[in-house]
Write a protein that holds these residues in place. Structure first.
Motif, PDB file in Angstrom:
ATOM      1  N   ALA A 118      -6.730   7.363  -7.540  1.00 43.03           N
ATOM      2  CA  ALA A 118      -7.039   7.322  -6.107  1.00 43.03           C
ATOM      3  C   ALA A 118      -8.521   7.594  -5.879  1.00 43.03           C
ATOM      4  N   LEU A 119      -9.056   8.610  -6.565  1.00 41.62           N
ATOM      5  CA  LEU A 119     -10.465   8.953  -6.389  1.00 41.62           C
ATOM      6  C   LEU A 119     -11.353   7.802  -6.877  1.00 41.62           C
ATOM      7  N   THR A 120     -11.030   7.270  -8.064  1.00 39.28           N
ATOM      8  CA  THR A 120     -11.829   6.173  -8.609  1.00 39.28           C
ATOM      9  C   THR A 120     -11.804   4.976  -7.662  1.00 39.28           C
ATOM     10  N   GLY A 121     -10.636   4.670  -7.153  1.00 39.38           N
ATOM     11  CA  GLY A 121     -10.516   3.550  -6.232  1.00 39.38           C
ATOM     12  C   GLY A 121     -11.339   3.775  -4.976  1.00 39.38           C
ATOM     13  N   LEU A 122     -11.280   5.008  -4.466  1.00 35.38           N
ATOM     14  CA  LEU A 122     -12.023   5.323  -3.244  1.00 35.38           C
ATOM     15  C   LEU A 122     -13.532   5.186  -3.481  1.00 35.38           C
ATOM     16  N   VAL A 123     -14.010   5.788  -4.583  1.00 32.59           N
ATOM     17  CA  VAL A 123     -15.439   5.715  -4.897  1.00 32.59           C
ATOM     18  C   VAL A 123     -15.862   4.268  -5.077  1.00 32.59           C
ATOM     19  N   LEU A 124     -15.032   3.504  -5.761  1.00 33.11           N
ATOM     20  CA  LEU A 124     -15.347   2.097  -6.000  1.00 33.11           C
ATOM     21  C   LEU A 124     -15.465   1.348  -4.675  1.00 33.11           C
ATOM     22  N   ALA A 125     -14.533   1.614  -3.771  1.00 31.28           N
ATOM     23  CA  ALA A 125     -14.560   0.926  -2.482  1.00 31.28           C
ATOM     24  C   ALA A 125     -15.809   1.316  -1.697  1.00 31.28           C
ATOM     25  N   VAL A 126     -16.129   2.617  -1.675  1.00 27.02           N
ATOM     26  CA  VAL A 126     -17.326   3.075  -0.956  1.00 27.02           C
ATOM     27  C   VAL A 126     -18.569   2.453  -1.578  1.00 27.02           C
TER      28      VAL A 126
ATOM     29  N   ILE B  63     -12.252  -5.105  -1.622  1.00 24.30           N
ATOM     30  CA  ILE B  63     -12.066  -3.930  -0.765  1.00 24.30           C
ATOM     31  C   ILE B  63     -10.666  -3.960  -0.163  1.00 24.30           C
ATOM     32  N   LEU B  64     -10.238  -5.136   0.258  1.00 21.17           N
ATOM     33  CA  LEU B  64      -8.880  -5.279   0.813  1.00 21.17           C
ATOM     34  C   LEU B  64      -7.823  -4.940  -0.234  1.00 21.17           C
ATOM     35  N   LEU B  65      -8.094  -5.338  -1.478  1.00 22.64           N
ATOM     36  CA  LEU B  65      -7.122  -5.110  -2.542  1.00 22.64           C
ATOM     37  C   LEU B  65      -6.944  -3.611  -2.783  1.00 22.64           C
ATOM     38  N   VAL B  66      -8.062  -2.897  -2.836  1.00 18.44           N
ATOM     39  CA  VAL B  66      -8.003  -1.443  -3.020  1.00 18.44           C
ATOM     40  C   VAL B  66      -7.272  -0.808  -1.839  1.00 18.44           C
ATOM     41  N   LEU B  67      -7.603  -1.286  -0.647  1.00 22.79           N
ATOM     42  CA  LEU B  67      -6.953  -0.785   0.572  1.00 22.79           C
ATOM     43  C   LEU B  67      -5.440  -1.017   0.501  1.00 22.79           C
ATOM     44  N   GLY B  68      -5.061  -2.199   0.033  1.00 24.03           N
ATOM     45  CA  GLY B  68      -3.644  -2.535  -0.080  1.00 24.03           C
ATOM     46  C   GLY B  68      -2.928  -1.566  -1.003  1.00 24.03           C
ATOM     47  N   GLU B  69      -3.575  -1.204  -2.123  1.00 24.57           N
ATOM     48  CA  GLU B  69      -2.950  -0.288  -3.077  1.00 24.57           C
ATOM     49  C   GLU B  69      -2.815   1.104  -2.452  1.00 24.57           C
ATOM     50  N   PHE B  70      -3.824   1.496  -1.637  1.00 20.93           N
ATOM     51  CA  PHE B  70      -3.725   2.778  -0.933  1.00 20.93           C
ATOM     52  C   PHE B  70      -2.548   2.772   0.044  1.00 20.93           C
ATOM     53  N   MET B  71      -2.444   1.683   0.789  1.00 22.70           N
ATOM     54  CA  MET B  71      -1.338   1.537   1.747  1.00 22.70           C
ATOM     55  C   MET B  71      -0.008   1.654   1.024  1.00 22.70           C
ATOM     56  N   THR B  72       0.097   0.956  -0.120  1.00 26.16           N
ATOM     57  CA  THR B  72       1.342   0.995  -0.884  1.00 26.16           C
ATOM     58  C   THR B  72       1.647   2.420  -1.312  1.00 26.16           C
ATOM     59  N   GLY B  73       0.619   3.095  -1.844  1.00 25.96           N
ATOM     60  CA  GLY B  73       0.822   4.461  -2.316  1.00 25.96           C
ATOM     61  C   GLY B  73       1.291   5.375  -1.204  1.00 25.96           C
ATOM     62  N   MET B  74       0.774   5.139   0.005  1.00 29.08           N
ATOM     63  CA  MET B  74       1.094   6.068   1.093  1.00 29.08           C
ATOM     64  C   MET B  74       2.339   5.690   1.875  1.00 29.08           C
TER      65      MET B  74
ATOM     66  N   PRO C 282       4.444  -1.739   4.870  1.00 26.07           N
ATOM     67  CA  PRO C 282       3.737  -2.395   5.971  1.00 26.07           C
ATOM     68  C   PRO C 282       2.483  -3.131   5.493  1.00 26.07           C
ATOM     69  N   GLY C 283       1.968  -2.785   4.306  1.00 27.49           N
ATOM     70  CA  GLY C 283       0.748  -3.439   3.840  1.00 27.49           C
ATOM     71  C   GLY C 283       1.007  -4.580   2.879  1.00 27.49           C
ATOM     72  N   TRP C 284       2.232  -5.108   2.868  1.00 24.66           N
ATOM     73  CA  TRP C 284       2.560  -6.074   1.809  1.00 24.66           C
ATOM     74  C   TRP C 284       1.747  -7.360   1.881  1.00 24.66           C
ATOM     75  N   LEU C 285       1.207  -7.675   3.041  1.00 23.52           N
ATOM     76  CA  LEU C 285       0.451  -8.927   3.154  1.00 23.52           C
ATOM     77  C   LEU C 285      -0.982  -8.802   2.649  1.00 23.52           C
ATOM     78  N   LEU C 286      -1.500  -7.558   2.602  1.00 24.23           N
ATOM     79  CA  LEU C 286      -2.909  -7.371   2.223  1.00 24.23           C
ATOM     80  C   LEU C 286      -3.267  -8.023   0.884  1.00 24.23           C
ATOM     81  N   PRO C 287      -2.493  -7.795  -0.184  1.00 26.49           N
ATOM     82  CA  PRO C 287      -2.865  -8.413  -1.455  1.00 26.49           C
ATOM     83  C   PRO C 287      -2.935  -9.937  -1.372  1.00 26.49           C
ATOM     84  N   TYR C 288      -2.074 -10.509  -0.569  1.00 30.85           N
ATOM     85  CA  TYR C 288      -2.090 -11.971  -0.446  1.00 30.85           C
ATOM     86  C   TYR C 288      -3.430 -12.437   0.144  1.00 30.85           C
ATOM     87  N   VAL C 289      -3.831 -11.789   1.227  1.00 31.70           N
ATOM     88  CA  VAL C 289      -5.101 -12.147   1.871  1.00 31.70           C
ATOM     89  C   VAL C 289      -6.241 -11.920   0.881  1.00 31.70           C
TER      90      VAL C 289
END
Lengths: 605, 401
Positions: free
Chosen positions: B73-81, B108-119, B349-356
Motif C-alpha cells: 500500500a505504501l509503495t503504491g501510494l508513493v509511486l502514485a504521488v 494512476i487509475l490502476l493504482v487507485l483501482g487496487e486501493f478501491m478493491t483493497g478497501m 464499486p471500483g470494478w470498472l477502473l482497471p478497464y478504463v
C-alpha cells in the motif's frame, strides 16, 4: 565481387530455404506398407481418446511417447546387436499390443532410469529399456510402492517415489492398451461377437469397457457425435440386440493381423474406412489432416532448420559472409515457414488459438521471437537478428520437445480455460511479451559475446545491438502489460476479481515491472549501454521464472503444468544467465590482459 | 547556495530514482508475496505484503515487531504521488510526450483501482442445493453468533453478533429483543473435545455440557475456516438462562424459551440478507467423453425480486457471471455429488477502473512507441543512405575527372 558471385549471393538464400522446406515436406509423405500390411491406412482410422476424436496413429504415437519417450521401438529378437535390430513404428507397435500381445510384451518399451526403481525389481542397470515381460513379475511390488507414494502430494515426493508412480502409470497404460479391443488370453474379438449373448460374456464386456484406452466404434449417423463406444460397450449393445456395423471389420482386422494375412487385413481396413466415411465424415477428414501433421513433425523439422541457420551464421563470421549471411537468413525464413505451418495446423486441428498449454506456449514463444528477429534483421541487416532468432527458435522448440512427455499435446481444455476469446487475446499477448523479453535477452547475450570475442573493437555493432534490444524491450513491455491487464479482465469475468495476486499473475507483473525499470533507468541515464544489456539478460531470468517457476510453486488457480525434472533445468538456465551477466559487466578483453601477462615471460626467453 | 528543504523534498518526490526504487520495491514484494503463498495461502500473503503499509518482522523471543520493508500500500501510494508530481514538474506539455501523459494517467487509475478493491471489495458466497431457494450471502471467512427468534410461523427474526463484538468479551444488547448476551469467553479458533471424567465443562446448558474447548492459532490459509467458539450467558429480565457453548463446529440446535418466545443460538458464517432470492434449478458438471477432464460447470438459477417484480431464469457458468444489484455472481465450486453449487459473489464499486486504465495505458504505449519507432526507422534509413550518397558523390567525381 564477380558477376557469378553476385548471382550466387542473390540465389543462395532461396536455394537453402527451398531445400530446407522440401526436406520437411518429404517427411510428410505416407509410409510404405510393412510386410504387405497397409499400416498407413490403419493409422487413419478415427477413434475417440482423451475426450476428442483423433486418428489411431496419434494414439499409437502418444502412448509410445509416454511409455518409451520416443515414437518408435528398436527390437532385436535374436540379440545380434544394434545393427541387426529392426525399427518398429508406433502404428505397428500398437497393432502388436492389440492383437499379438505375446510378441509386444517382448519389445523393450519401458524406459527406466531410476537406479532405485531398477534395484527394487532386481534388474541390472545395463540398459535403459525393458520389456513388459521383464517387469511383469515385479508389477505387484511396483503397484504396492506406487500406491504408497500416491498418498504423498506430488510436490513432496522423493525421486524414487516420483519414478515408481511414473513407472506404474506407464505399465497401467500398457495394460489398458492391451485390453482395449480384446482380452489377452481369450480367442479375440471375433469370438466375442459370436458369443456376445452367451451367458457369462457380460463380465468380459464390462472388463473390456473398463480397461479401454480408446473407443473405436463411431456413433451411428444422427446420434450425438461424442457417443463413441469402446469394444466392450459395443459388445454389450450387441448382446442387447443393437448392432454396430464397424465392430465386425475391427474383429476381422485383428484376426488377419494375428494370422499374418495382409490381404484380409487391408480389406478389413478398407471396409472400416468405407463405413466410417458414411457415419463420421468429419472425424475421418480431421484424422487425415492430423496424420500428416504427426508424420511431418513440423516443430522437430523446424528445430533442425534453425540449427542449420545458426551454423550458417556462425560460419559467416569466419568465412565468406556475403554468401553465408543471406544463406542463414534464407534458412531462418524456411524454419519460420515450417514453424508457422505447424502452428497453423495445430490451430486448425484443435479449433483453438495457438496457445493452450505449456507445450504450445513454448512453441509460440519461439515463433514470436523468430518473427521479431526476422523484422530486426530486415531493419539492421547485420546478421545479429538472424543469429538470435535462430537460437531462440531452436531453444524454444527444444524446450517444447521436452514438454511432450505427458502424451497428447492437443489435450482438452479444462473448464475455466475453455474460452477461445481469452485464449486468443490474453494468452497470446502475454506469450508475445515472453518472446520479446527473451529476444531482448538474446540480443544482449549477443552483445556480450561479440564484445568479448570479436577480433577488433567495433562500437557501431555494439550500438546497433543495444538499439535492437531497446526496441524489443519497448515491444515486450507493451505486450506483457497488455497481456497482464487482459488476464486481469479475464479473471474479473471468471472469478470476480481483476487482480488476485495469484502466482502466475505476479509472474506476469514482474516482467512488466522489470521492463519498466529498464526503460526508466535508460531514460534517466542511470544505466548506460552495458548496464542496460546486463538488465536485459536478467529479463531472461525473470521471464523463465514467471513462465515455469510459477508452475513449480504449485499454488494458485493457474498451476496447470507442474513438472519436477524441469526444476534442475530451470536452475541451470538461471545460473547460466547470471554468469553471462557477469561477463556483460566485465570490461572487454579482460581475460586477454591476463593471458598476455602470462605470455610475456615466455616471449622474452 | 543553500537549497530550502521543501525544494529538496520536491526534488525527491519528482525524481526518476524514486520511481525506479518503487518499482524495484514492488518487485521484491511481489516475489515475497508469491513465495509466501505456499505457506500462508493467497489471502494471508496478500494481507501481509500487499495490503499493508509496512512489512513487519517479529523480533524472536519478544513481543516487539519492526517495520523492515515498505508494504504494497505504501509503495503504491508513493509511486502514485511520484507519478503525479513528476508529471506536473518535469514532463513537457507537448504532443511528442502525449503517449507518456496517457500512460501515466492510466497507471494512476490502476493504482487507485487496487486501493478501491483493497478497501471496498466484499467477497461472499452463495451456497444452495438443487431445488433450494436462498436469499442470503455468507462470508467465506468471517463468522457471527446469530440469535434467531423462531417463534413466528411465517419467518424468523435474526440478529447476528459479529466476531469483532464477541472478541470484546463484554455484554451485547440484542436489539428488538429483551435479550442481552454476556460473553464469558471467545475463541477465534479452537478445538472441541468430548468431556472426559474429572473435567468440568464450561457450559451449564445445551449440548455444550458434554464438551471442553481448547484455544488454537487462527487459520490463515484459504481452504479452511476457523472454528470459533463463544461461551455466553443469555440474560433477559434480570434472569440468566445458563451458560451456553456456541461453535460453528456444532450441528445441534440449541434454543431456550423466554416469555413464550423461542430463541436459537447459532455460530455460523456471517450472513448478508438480500431483498431478492435465488433458486438453484439445476447444476451441471460436464466432462469430456471418456475422461474426467471437466468441460463445463453451470448453474441454472431462478432469480425473483418481489420489489421490482422480476422473475427470470439465469444460467451462470464458466466465464459468464450474473451481474445484478451491483454484485457479480460467479460459478465457483460444487459438491454433494453435483447437486450443490457454490457461487462466488463479489461487490466492488471500483470494478470498472482497471478497464478504463488498461485502455488508457495501451493507447499511451501505442502512441509513445509508435512515435519512437518512426524516429528510429527514419534515423536508420538516414544512416544507410549516408554511405550510399557518399559513394555516389565519389563516383560523380571520378566521372568528372
Amino acid at each position: 565481387m564477380t558477376m557469378a558471385m553476385g548471382k550466387l549471393v542473390k540465389i543462395a538464400p532461396w536455394i537453402a530455404g527451398g531445400l530446407a522446406i522440401a526436406l520437411a515436406g518429404a517427411a510428410a509423405l505416407p509410409a510404405r506398407p510393412v510386410g504387405g500390411f497397409d499400416l498407413e491406412a490403419f493409422g487413419h482410422l478415427p477413434v475417440l481418446e482423451g475426450g476428442r476424436v483423433k486418428p489411431v496413429d496419434s494414439v499409437a504415437r502418444n502412448s509410445l511417447l509416454m511409455i518409451r519417450s520416443k515414437q518408435s521401438v528398436r527390437y532385436d529378437p535374436d540379440g545380434e546387436g544394434p545393427i541387426a535390430a529392426r525399427s518398429i513404428g508406433a502404428g505397428e507397435w500398437l497393432l502388436d499390443v492389440l492383437f499379438r500381445p505375446d510378441l509386444a510384451d517382448k519389445y523393450p518399451v519401458f524406459v527406466i532410469d531410476d537406479p532405485e526403481v531398477l534395484g527394487l525389481m532386481g534388474l541390472e542397470q545395463s540398459g535403459r529399456y525393458f520389456s513388459f515381460e521383464a517387469i511383469a513379475p515385479h508389477l505387484g511390488e511396483v503397484q504396492r510402492q506406487a500406491q504408497a507414494a500416491h498418498q504423498i502430494d506430488a510436490k513432496q515426493r522423493t525421486r524414487f517415489q516420483s519414478a515408481i508412480v511414473n513407472l506404474f502409470e506407464r505399465a497401467y497404460l500398457y495394460y489398458r492398451l492391451k485390453n482395449t479391443l480384446q482380452l489377452p488370453g481369450t480367442p479375440g474379438l471375433a469370438f466375442e461377437i459370436a458369443t456376445a449373448a452367451a451367458p457369462g460374456s457380460s463380465r468380459r464386456h464390462a472388463a473390456l469397457a473398463e480397461a479401454a484406452t480408446f473407443r473405436p466404434i463411431p456413433p451411428p449417423a444422427g446420434a450425438s457425435p461424442d457417443a463413441w463406444k469402446s469394444s466392450g460397450e459395443a459388445l454389450a449393445a450387441l448382446a442387447a440386440g443393437q448392432q454396430d456395423a464397424t465392430l465386425e471389420p475391427w474383429a476381422r482386422l485383428g484376426l488377419a493381423y494375428a494370422a499374418r494375412d495382409p490381404s484380409s487385413f487391408n480389406r478389413a481396413i478398407a471396409d472400416l474406412r468405407g463405413l466410417e466415411a458414411e457415419v463420421a465424415p468429419a472425424a475421418v477428414r480431421q484424422g487425415d489432416h492430423e496424420i500428416v501433421f504427426n508424420r511431418a513433425q513440423p516443430f522437430y523439422m523446424g528445430m533442425v532448420v534453425y540449427v542449420l541457420a545458426l551454423l550458417a551464421i556462425f560460419a559467416s563470421w569466419l568465412w565468406k559472409p556475403e554468401i553465408l549471411r543471406p544463406t542463414a537468413f534464407g534458412l531462418l525464413v524456411a524454419g519460420a515457414v515450417i514453424h508457422t505451418a505447424g502452428l497453423a495446423s495445430r490451430v486448425i486441428l484443435q479449433g483453438r488459438p495457438p496457445v493452450t498449454n505449456l507445450y504450445s506456449s513454448a512453441v509460440f514463444v519461439g515463433w514470436g521471437a523468430v518473427l521479431l528477429g526476422l523484422v530486426i534483421e530486415r531493419i539492421y541487416r547485420r546478421g545479429f537478428g538472424t543469429a538470435v532468432a535462430a537460437a531462440a527458435g531452436f531453444t524454444s522448440l527444444i524446450v517444447a520437445h521436452h514438454l511432450t512427455g505427458d502424451g497428447d499435446t492437443m489435450e482438452m481444455m479444462r473448464a475455466v480455460l475453455d474460452s477461445n476469446f481469452w485464449l486468443a487475446t490474453h494468452v497470446i499477448t502475454i506469450t508475445i511479451g515472453y518472446s520479446g523479453t527473451f529476444l531482448a535477452g538474446g540480443l544482449a547475450i549477443a552483445w556480450t559475446v561479440r564484445r568479448h570475442l570479436a577480433p577488433r573493437a567495433d562500437p557501431a555493432s555494439g550500438k546497433a545491438l543495444a538499439g535492437m534490444a531497446y526496441g524489443v524491450i519497448c515491444f515486450a513491455l507493451f505486450f506483457s502489460f497488455v497481456g497482464t491487464v487482459l488476464g486481469g479482465i479475464w479473471a474479473d469475468q471468471s472469478w470476480g476479481r481483476f487482480w488476485g495476486w495469484d502466482p502466475k499473475e505476479n509472474g506476469a507483473l514482474l516482467i512488466v515491472l522489470w521492463n519498466a525499470i529498464i526503460l526508466h533507468a535508460r531514460w534517466g541515464g542511470y544505466a548506460r549501454e552495458r548496464g542496460i544489456m546486463a538488465m536485459a539478460i536478467f529479463g531472461n531470468v525473470i521471464t523463465s521464472l514467471s513462465w515455469f517457476g510459477v508452475n513449480m510453486l504449485g499454488v494458485g488457480l493457474h498451476s496447470y503444468g507442474f513438472m519436477d525434472k524441469a526444476f534442475w533445468a530451470l536452475s541451470g538456465f538461471i545460473l547460466s544467465q547470471l554468469a553471462l551477466m557477469v561477463f556483460t559487466l566485465l570490461p572487454p578483453g579482460f581475460w586477454r590482459l591476463g593471458a598476455s601477462a602470462q605470455a610475456r615471460p615466455g616471449g622474452a626467453s | 547556495v543553500k537549497t530550502p528543504a521543501r525544494f529538496l523534498l520536491w526534488d525527491a518526490l519528482t525524481s526518476l530514482k524514486l520511481t525506479i526504487s518503487c518499482l524495484a520495491a514492488l518487485m521484491v514484494l511481489v516475489v515475497a508475496c508469491t513465495l509466501a503463498q505456499v505457506h500462508l495461502g493467497t489471502f494471508g500473503a496478500v494481507e501481509l505484503y500487499m495490503r499493508s503499509w509496512f512489512v513487519w518482522w517479529d523480533i524472536p523471543g519478544t513481543v516487539l515487531s519492526l517495520p523492515i520493508f515498505p508494504g504494497g500500500a505504501l509503495t503504491g501510494l508513493v509511486l502514485a504521488v511520484n507519478l503525479i508530481a513528476a508529471q506536473a514538474r518535469r514532463l513537457e506539455r507537448s504532443w511528442r510526450k502525449a503517449g507518456i501523459w496517457i500512460i501515466h494517467a492510466g497507471l494512476i487509475l490502476l493504482v487507485l483501482g487496487e486501493f478501491m478493491t483493497g478497501m471496498y471489495q466484499v467477497d461472499t458466497q452463495l451456497i444452495f442445493r438443487e431445488g433450494q431457494t436462498t436469499n442470503f450471502l455468507q462470508s467465506p471467512r468471517e463468522l457471527e453468533l446469530a440469535v434467531i427468534d423462531t417463534t413466528g410461523p411465517a419467518h424468523d427474526e435474526v440478529y447476528g453478533v459479529p466476531e469483532r463484538l464477541l472478541a470484546r468479551e463484554g455484554e451485547v444488547e440484542i436489539p428488538g429483543t429483551p435479550l442481552r448476551l454476556r460473553v464469558r469467553r471467545f475463541y477465534q479458533n479452537s478445538e472441541l473435545f468430548r468431556l472426559q471424567p474429572g473435567q468440568t465443562a464450561p457450559a451449564t446448558a445445551g449440548v455444550g455440557t458434554g464438551i471442553t474447548v481448547r484455544e488454537a492459532p487462527p487459520i490463515t490459509t484459504d481452504d479452511r475456516m476457523n472454528i470459533a467458539t463463544a461461551i455466553v450467558d443469555p440474560v433477559a429480565g434480570g434472569k440468566s438462562y445458563g451458560t451456553w457453548l456456541v461453535s460453528n463446529a456444532l450441528d445441534a440446535t440449541q434454543s431456550f424459551v423466554h416469555e413464550g418466545r423461542t430463541y436459537q443460538l447459532v455460530m455460523r458464517a456471517k450472513r448478508e440478507y438480500l431483498p431478492y432470492a435465488l433458486t438453484l434449478k439445476d447444476f451441471k458438471h460436464d466432462v469430456y467423453p471418456g475422461t474426467e477432464i471437466p468441460k463445463n460447470f453451470s448453474s441454472l438459477v431462478h432469480l425473483s425480486n418481489p420489489s421490482t417484480g422480476e422473475a427470470r431464469d439465469v444460467l451462470v457458468y464458466m466465464n459468464q457471471p450474473l451481474r445484478y444489484d451491483g454484485k457479480a455472481f460467479y460459478q465457483a465450486s460444487f459438491g454433494e455429488g453435483d447437486t450443490l453449487s457454490v457461487l462466488q459473489v463479489v461487490e466492488n464499486p471500483g470494478w470498472l477502473l482497471p478497464y478504463v486504465s488498461c485502455v488508457l495505458v495501451t493507447l499511451g504505449l501505442l502512441v509513445h512507441f509508435g512515435i519512437a519507432l518512426r524516429r528510429g526507422v527514419r534515423r536508420q534509413a538516414e544512416a544507410r543512405a549516408r554511405p550510399a550518397r557518399a559513394a555516389a558523390a565519389a563516383g560523380a567525381l571520378e566521372v568528372q575527372s
